[in-house]
Design a protein around this motif. Structure first.
Motif, PDB file in Angstrom:
ATOM      1  N   MET A   5       2.298   1.589  -3.485  1.00 22.08           N
ATOM      2  CA  MET A   5       1.406   2.154  -4.368  1.00 22.08           C
ATOM      3  C   MET A   5       1.028   3.545  -4.108  1.00 22.08           C
ATOM      4  O   MET A   5       0.895   4.414  -5.307  1.00 22.08           O
TER       5      MET A   5
ATOM      6  N   TRP B 175       0.676  -1.214   0.002  1.00 21.86           N
ATOM      7  CA  TRP B 175       0.008  -0.023  -0.019  1.00 21.86           C
ATOM      8  C   TRP B 175       0.853   1.106  -0.209  1.00 21.86           C
ATOM      9  O   TRP B 175       0.472   2.391  -0.612  1.00 21.86           O
TER      10      TRP B 175
ATOM     11  N   TRP C 151      -1.599  -2.811  -8.760  1.00 19.12           N
ATOM     12  CA  TRP C 151      -0.426  -3.346  -8.273  1.00 19.12           C
ATOM     13  C   TRP C 151       0.581  -3.563  -9.518  1.00 19.12           C
ATOM     14  O   TRP C 151       1.872  -3.492  -9.625  1.00 19.12           O
TER      15      TRP C 151
ATOM     16  N   LYS D 199      -7.825  -3.464  -8.219  1.00 17.06           N
ATOM     17  CA  LYS D 199      -6.755  -3.455  -7.195  1.00 17.06           C
ATOM     18  C   LYS D 199      -5.645  -4.029  -7.715  1.00 17.06           C
ATOM     19  O   LYS D 199      -4.360  -3.776  -7.698  1.00 17.06           O
TER      20      LYS D 199
ATOM     21  N   ILE E 136      -6.562   1.154  -3.435  1.00 18.17           N
ATOM     22  CA  ILE E 136      -5.577   0.563  -2.346  1.00 18.17           C
ATOM     23  C   ILE E 136      -6.276  -0.104  -1.144  1.00 18.17           C
ATOM     24  O   ILE E 136      -6.222  -1.187  -1.051  1.00 18.17           O
TER      25      ILE E 136
END
Length: 448
Positions: free
Chosen positions: A65, A62, A88, A84, A75
């Motif tokens: 990101m 997280w 990533w 999501k 996130i």
């Protein structure tokens, strides 16, 4: 181009390759500190997709990101799992030289058999489908994955009031993969639970400590953000009862209470023969706005910067003088403290095999090549590497087990260089025996 994650990843000498493949690789994994959900393991939780297993709760990812500009909805927000995952996949190629790049591709290779491509936007859909095909097939629940990755002991971190039902169920069901609880009374140190009178609170902690011991607990864990002179018992009682009455004692009184309770709990640990872990130096929740929005453990903590050699030494000395110093593992988060702690450990040795006080592995922000090497060098030069208890994941994801492999490869690379340069004697079996001890043997002995 050969696969990025190949048999000799990080192993750049023949000596390193021999040490790893002959001595380190066959060792079982003893993961003595993690934040896995015990119920997920006991129930062998199935995962619907890789996002659930890989990104949920992983504040390392997280944090990265956010750094590259991913919006929070992708996130921790309400975007779907596929979106999501794609976020990533957009992030990972931007993380060259970040340990997440290595960890992520190790995890794809070891858990899903995906080592023929790198995760990036153009491969994201293929990786999503291949990984999900593995996760949704029989034999790929949370416990199955741990077993396949060679894990034989998992020590979770647990609140004193936990029933430990999941641990009991797992240990009755499974003769190979054992799960032990770890006593983590952080909310009591922080005065977050004052529902009982002071004396009843202490009695409750004694009872729960015994309950944990009967359930197989042999480890405690404390997060320490400062070391200060402890209150005496009367002062500790007064501070506790003030909070219980709805008053707000000052920060100094709270810190002195925590220091007193830490001593009280250490004596319980020593009497039970437990190993105590002290995690020192986290700066918790410095971003107040995001703490208010998302809560703790969401990727906003940092490294604290304070000096604590003398007060930590005083804490250890008080326990040693009372013949109540439990076997203790120290973890530092600020790299400036590594050598200081490595030397301080030597001041409290008493002939206990493996060490009365030990410097633990590189932790959290230091869990990367440079941090691991600095940690190993400090222990080697100022302590005793052959007694080192080895690696842990400190993770909330079952997919993180390959961090043990990462650590072992770094150890073998370092020792391989030493053999190549003549810093160590040309005796591979002797060095290999130390590699095995660091990989699993010392942890097995320490935690019985």
């Amino acid at each position: 181009m050969k696969p990025f994650i190949n048999d000799d990843f990080l192993l750049d000498t023949q000596e390193a390759r021999t040490l790893y493949h002959t001595y380190a690789e066959p060792c079982p994994v003893i993961d003595y500190h993690c934040h896995l959900d015990p119920e997920e393991i006991a129930s062998n939780r199935p995962f619907e997709n890789i996002t659930q297993a890989w990104l949920g709760g992983d504040h390392y990812k997280w944090r990265a990101m956010r750094t590259v500009g991913v919006p929070e909805c992708l996130i921790t927000g309400d975007a779907d799992d596929h979106a999501k995952f794609l976020a990533w996949a957009e992030t990972l190629p931007k993380l060259l030289r970040n340990p997440l790049y290595h960890w992520s591709h190790l995890e794809l290779a070891r858990v899903f058999g995906i080592n023929d491509v790198l995760l990036e936007p153009k491969t994201a859909e293929m990786v999503w489908q291949r990984a999900n095909a593995v996760l949704t097939s029989p034999g790929n629940g949370a416990r199955d994955i741990l077993m396949r990755l060679g894990v034989r002991l998992v020590c979770t971190t647990d609140d004193p009031d936990d029933t430990l039902a999941a641990h009991r169920a797992q240990n009755v069901r499974d003769e190979v993969l054992k799960m032990r609880p770890t006593w983590r009374p952080g909310r009591h140190l922080a005065l977050c639970d004052t529902s009982l009178p002071f004396d009843k609170m202490l009695e409750h902690l004694r009872e729960r400590h015994n309950y944990f011991h009967e359930a197989g607990c042999r480890l405690s864990d404390y997060s320490v953000e400062s070391f200060v002179p402890p209150a005496d018992e009367a002062q500790a009682c007064a501070t506790y009862e003030a909070v219980r009455a709805g008053k707000e004692p000052g920060g100094a009184s709270r810190a002195a209470f925590a220091a007193w309770l830490l001593l009280f709990l250490a004596k319980l640990d020593a009497a039970s023969g437990w190993v105590r872990q002290l995690h020192i130096g986290a700066l918790r929740n410095p971003n107040v706005r995001m703490f208010n929005a998302l809560g703790p453990d969401t990727g906003f903590d940092a490294i604290a910067d304070f000096s604590y050699a003398a007060p930590l030494a005083s804490h250890l000395s008080m326990l040693a003088e009372a013949n109540a110093l439990p076997r203790t593992i120290l973890y530092n988060l600020n790299p400036k403290d590594t050598q200081m702690l490595a030397v301080l450990c030597g001041s409290f040795q008493d002939g206990t095999p493996g060490g009365r006080v030990t410097l633990g592995p590189a932790w959290w922000f230091l869990d990367q090549i440079n941090g691991i090497e600095d940690n190993l060098n400090a222990i080697s030069m100022l302590g005793c590497l052959s007694q080192f208890p080895g690696m842990l994941t400190d993770s909330r994801s079952v997919l993180s087990v390959p961090r043990h492999e990462y650590f072992r490869r770094i150890v073998c690379r370092m020792l391989g260089h030493d053999l190549r340069e003549g810093i160590l004697p040309d005796d591979l079996p002797a060095v290999g025996a130390m590699v095995q001890a660091i990989s699993c043997g010392n942890a097995q002995a320490l935690f019985k």
